[in-house]
Design a protein around this motif. Structure first.
Motif, PDB file in Angstrom:
ATOM      1  N   GLU A  22      17.367  52.260  41.703  1.00 40.24           N
ATOM      2  CA  GLU A  22      16.772  53.416  42.343  1.00 40.24           C
ATOM      3  C   GLU A  22      17.220  53.499  43.802  1.00 40.24           C
ATOM      4  OE1 GLU A  22      12.349  54.467  43.351  1.00 40.24           O
ATOM      5  OE2 GLU A  22      12.689  54.320  41.185  1.00 40.24           O
ATOM      6  N   ARG A  23      17.171  52.370  44.503  1.00 38.51           N
ATOM      7  CA  ARG A  23      17.590  52.353  45.905  1.00 38.51           C
ATOM      8  C   ARG A  23      19.090  52.655  46.016  1.00 38.51           C
ATOM      9  NH1 ARG A  23      18.491  47.601  50.011  1.00 38.51           N
ATOM     10  NH2 ARG A  23      18.428  48.784  51.937  1.00 38.51           N
ATOM     11  N   LEU A  24      19.909  52.063  45.131  1.00 39.40           N
ATOM     12  CA  LEU A  24      21.349  52.336  45.151  1.00 39.40           C
ATOM     13  C   LEU A  24      21.634  53.812  44.904  1.00 39.40           C
ATOM     14  CD1 LEU A  24      22.916  49.265  43.333  1.00 39.40           C
ATOM     15  CD2 LEU A  24      23.060  49.862  45.733  1.00 39.40           C
ATOM     16  N   THR A  25      20.927  54.405  43.975  1.00 45.25           N
ATOM     17  CA  THR A  25      21.110  55.827  43.684  1.00 45.25           C
ATOM     18  C   THR A  25      20.804  56.661  44.921  1.00 45.25           C
ATOM     19  OG1 THR A  25      20.559  55.450  41.376  1.00 45.25           O
ATOM     20  CG2 THR A  25      20.406  57.722  42.178  1.00 45.25           C
ATOM     21  N   ARG A  26      19.714  56.332  45.598  1.00 47.85           N
ATOM     22  CA  ARG A  26      19.332  57.067  46.812  1.00 47.85           C
ATOM     23  C   ARG A  26      20.412  56.916  47.894  1.00 47.85           C
ATOM     24  NH1 ARG A  26      14.891  54.614  47.573  1.00 47.85           N
ATOM     25  NH2 ARG A  26      15.423  53.405  49.408  1.00 47.85           N
ATOM     26  N   LEU A  27      20.940  55.708  48.062  1.00 50.17           N
ATOM     27  CA  LEU A  27      21.987  55.481  49.068  1.00 50.17           C
ATOM     28  C   LEU A  27      23.279  56.203  48.693  1.00 50.17           C
ATOM     29  CD1 LEU A  27      21.353  51.703  49.791  1.00 50.17           C
ATOM     30  CD2 LEU A  27      20.902  53.630  51.331  1.00 50.17           C
ATOM     31  N   GLN A  28      23.587  56.257  47.406  1.00 47.45           N
ATOM     32  CA  GLN A  28      24.768  56.993  46.957  1.00 47.45           C
ATOM     33  C   GLN A  28      24.581  58.490  47.182  1.00 47.45           C
ATOM     34  OE1 GLN A  28      24.756  55.472  42.977  1.00 47.45           O
ATOM     35  NE2 GLN A  28      26.469  54.098  43.371  1.00 47.45           N
ATOM     36  N   ASP A  29      23.415  59.000  46.847  1.00 47.79           N
ATOM     37  CA  ASP A  29      23.135  60.431  46.996  1.00 47.79           C
ATOM     38  C   ASP A  29      23.172  60.879  48.451  1.00 47.79           C
ATOM     39  OD1 ASP A  29      22.869  60.629  44.264  1.00 47.79           O
ATOM     40  OD2 ASP A  29      20.664  60.639  44.291  1.00 47.79           O
ATOM     41  N   SER A  30      22.812  59.977  49.361  1.00 42.15           N
ATOM     42  CA  SER A  30      22.819  60.322  50.790  1.00 42.15           C
ATOM     43  C   SER A  30      24.141  59.947  51.467  1.00 42.15           C
ATOM     44  CB  SER A  30      21.659  59.623  51.498  1.00 42.15           C
ATOM     45  OG  SER A  30      21.826  58.215  51.446  1.00 42.15           O
ATOM     46  N   TRP A  31      25.134  59.521  50.696  1.00 42.76           N
ATOM     47  CA  TRP A  31      26.476  59.169  51.158  1.00 42.76           C
ATOM     48  C   TRP A  31      26.502  57.958  52.084  1.00 42.76           C
ATOM     49  CZ3 TRP A  31      30.438  60.973  48.544  1.00 42.76           C
ATOM     50  CH2 TRP A  31      30.254  62.148  47.829  1.00 42.76           C
ATOM     51  N   VAL A  32      25.425  57.150  52.091  1.00 47.96           N
ATOM     52  CA  VAL A  32      25.469  55.887  52.816  1.00 47.96           C
ATOM     53  C   VAL A  32      26.437  54.956  52.099  1.00 47.96           C
ATOM     54  CG1 VAL A  32      24.130  53.855  53.497  1.00 47.96           C
ATOM     55  CG2 VAL A  32      23.149  56.152  53.749  1.00 47.96           C
ATOM     56  N   ILE A  33      26.392  54.981  50.763  1.00 47.97           N
ATOM     57  CA  ILE A  33      27.362  54.266  49.937  1.00 47.97           C
ATOM     58  C   ILE A  33      28.295  55.309  49.334  1.00 47.97           C
ATOM     59  CG2 ILE A  33      27.722  52.858  47.873  1.00 47.97           C
ATOM     60  CD1 ILE A  33      25.004  51.587  48.363  1.00 47.97           C
ATOM     61  N   GLU A  34      29.570  55.213  49.675  1.00 46.13           N
ATOM     62  CA  GLU A  34      30.554  56.175  49.171  1.00 46.13           C
ATOM     63  C   GLU A  34      31.425  55.592  48.077  1.00 46.13           C
ATOM     64  OE1 GLU A  34      32.742  58.454  52.041  1.00 46.13           O
ATOM     65  OE2 GLU A  34      31.197  58.112  53.539  1.00 46.13           O
ATOM     66  N   GLY A  35      31.370  54.297  47.878  1.00 46.94           N
ATOM     67  CA  GLY A  35      32.206  53.686  46.848  1.00 46.94           C
ATOM     68  C   GLY A  35      31.991  52.191  46.818  1.00 46.94           C
ATOM     69  N   TYR A  36      32.671  51.568  45.896  1.00 46.95           N
ATOM     70  CA  TYR A  36      32.568  50.120  45.717  1.00 46.95           C
ATOM     71  C   TYR A  36      33.969  49.538  45.705  1.00 46.95           C
ATOM     72  CZ  TYR A  36      27.821  51.178  44.264  1.00 46.95           C
ATOM     73  OH  TYR A  36      26.532  51.626  44.219  1.00 46.95           O
TER      74      TYR A  36
END
Length: 105
Positions: A1-15
């Motif tokens: 859930e937290r990863l999804t939120r970070l991905q949706d807010s572009w804090v995480i752009e890739g791996y």
């Protein structure tokens, strides 16, 4: 859930995957591209991004227009990817430098 939120807010752009010793079985090559006159990096980058085998893509200044790191399961698959890239509209020349051994990175 937290990863999804970070991905949706572009804090995480890739791996990034850090490959270990087993990665030596992969065939790698650097492809140096030269364009036909009038071709731009912006014309080719979106097409190259769609190819799973293209791991890195850098625009360069100088005689070489673009540098690609390409990986494939076998040398034959690497040759096929190279041919596919060479056939793209706007490509004048592809020089291939197979990777013999990665020392670090």
């Amino acid at each position: 859930e937290r990863l999804t939120r970070l991905q949706d807010s572009w804090v995480i752009e890739g791996y990034t995957v850090q490959l270990g010793a087993s990665s030596d079985a992969v065939s790698r090559a650097w492809l140096m591209l030269r364009y036909q006159p009038g071709t731009l990096c912006a014309d080719l980058a979106p097409q190259l991004k769609k190819l799973r085998a293209v791991r890195l893509c850098h625009s360069l200044a100088g005689v070489i227009d673009m540098l690609l790191l390409v990986e494939a399961e076998t040398p034959a698959a690497l040759t096929a990817v190279r041919a596919q890239i060479a056939a793209l509209p706007g490509i004048a020349e592809v020089t291939t430098a197979p990777v013999m051994k990665a020392h670090f990175g």
